[in-house]
Design a protein around this motif. Structure first.
Motif, PDB file in Angstrom:
ATOM      1  N   ASN A 125       0.790  -1.225   0.000  1.00 13.59           N
ATOM      2  CA  ASN A 125       0.000   0.000   0.000  1.00 13.59           C
ATOM      3  C   ASN A 125       0.825   1.279   0.000  1.00 13.59           C
ATOM      4  O   ASN A 125       0.455   2.267   0.620  1.00 13.59           O
ATOM      5  N   LEU A 171       2.675   4.442  -2.233  1.00  9.39           N
ATOM      6  CA  LEU A 171       2.570   5.199  -3.469  1.00  9.39           C
ATOM      7  C   LEU A 171       3.975   5.657  -3.840  1.00  9.39           C
ATOM      8  O   LEU A 171       4.653   6.319  -3.044  1.00  9.39           O
ATOM      9  N   CYS A 203       5.825   7.644  -6.980  1.00  9.06           N
ATOM     10  CA  CYS A 203       5.469   8.365  -8.198  1.00  9.06           C
ATOM     11  C   CYS A 203       6.440   9.507  -8.495  1.00  9.06           C
ATOM     12  O   CYS A 203       7.136   9.997  -7.617  1.00  9.06           O
ATOM     13  N   ARG A 248      -0.143  -4.621  -3.525  1.00  7.77           N
ATOM     14  CA  ARG A 248      -1.018  -3.447  -3.506  1.00  7.77           C
ATOM     15  C   ARG A 248      -0.276  -2.110  -3.485  1.00  7.77           C
ATOM     16  O   ARG A 248      -0.731  -1.150  -2.869  1.00  7.77           O
ATOM     17  N   ASN A 249       0.871  -2.014  -4.144  1.00  2.00           N
ATOM     18  CA  ASN A 249       1.584  -0.749  -4.260  1.00  2.00           C
ATOM     19  C   ASN A 249       1.181  -0.067  -5.553  1.00  2.00           C
ATOM     20  O   ASN A 249       0.820  -0.724  -6.531  1.00  2.00           O
ATOM     21  N   ARG A 250       1.222   1.256  -5.588  1.00  2.00           N
ATOM     22  CA  ARG A 250       0.904   2.027  -6.783  1.00  2.00           C
ATOM     23  C   ARG A 250       2.186   2.720  -7.251  1.00  2.00           C
ATOM     24  O   ARG A 250       2.765   3.521  -6.518  1.00  2.00           O
ATOM     25  N   HIS A 292       3.863   4.916 -10.516  1.00  2.00           N
ATOM     26  CA  HIS A 292       3.625   5.581 -11.800  1.00  2.00           C
ATOM     27  C   HIS A 292       4.617   6.717 -12.023  1.00  2.00           C
ATOM     28  O   HIS A 292       5.246   7.201 -11.092  1.00  2.00           O
TER      29      HIS A 292
END
Length: 177
Positions: free
Chosen positions: A112, A114, A116, A149-151, A153
């Protein structure tokens, strides 16, 4: 015994901001900005039971290869709910390198988070970095690593970087969601 580091602001650190050489550490709700090298380091000396959560890492790592915002080689480590934005180094580096002899188990859950980069940062990144970095880097030796469940981008590089890089010979790594 435990170490609890929370609600602190680390700005423009020239070297490691936190080296946790103990068991039972919690690093929570901190901000790290403009740090030069590895930000949080938990070395492979048999340490265990750590939580690194709800921290924010921004514009870190303008110096060396093989650095990470968080570099962990300990047992029972949970890294969750952190935000890594516009860093020139890996957000996370897990495990120890081939040829090193682990001094204890290496077991981590990375979930979990983020990770980016924005477009303005990417232009600067390409002209000023070593260009050999990944958002999440897994060294060759680990006993158990779960990445879920990591994001991720906004990653782009001119060399061999990756979003998630599992190095040659790595084992016991599960990635999902």
């Amino acid at each position: 015994d435990y170490a609890y580091i929370h609600d602190c602001n680390f700005t423009s650190q020239q070297d490691i901001s936190i080296r946790l050489s103990t068991d039972n550490g919690v690093i929570k709700n901190n901000t790290f900005r403009n740090s030069m090298g590895t930000v949080i380091d938990i070395p492979n000396k048999g340490f265990r039971n750590h939580v690194i959560s709800n921290n924010r890492f921004t514009n870190c790592g303008n110096r060396l290869l093989n650095q990470g915002c968080i570099k962990v080689a300990a047992d029972s480590v949970l890294i969750s709910e952190n935000i890594f934005q516009n860093n020139l180094i890996a957000a996370l580096s897990i495990g120890v390198w081939y040829g090193s002899k682990p001094q204890g188990r290496i077991s981590s859950i990375i979930e979990n988070n983020l990770i980016c980069n924005d477009e303005n940062f990417l232009n600067n990144y390409i002209s000023n970095s070593l260009l050999d970095v990944s958002m999440i880097y897994v060294y060759t030796k680990n006993d158990n690593v779960i990445i879920r469940r990591n994001r991720l981008h906004g990653f782009r590089t001119l060399a061999s970087g990756n979003g998630i890089y599992i190095d040659d010979g790595a084992y016991n790594v599960a990635i999902y969601d």
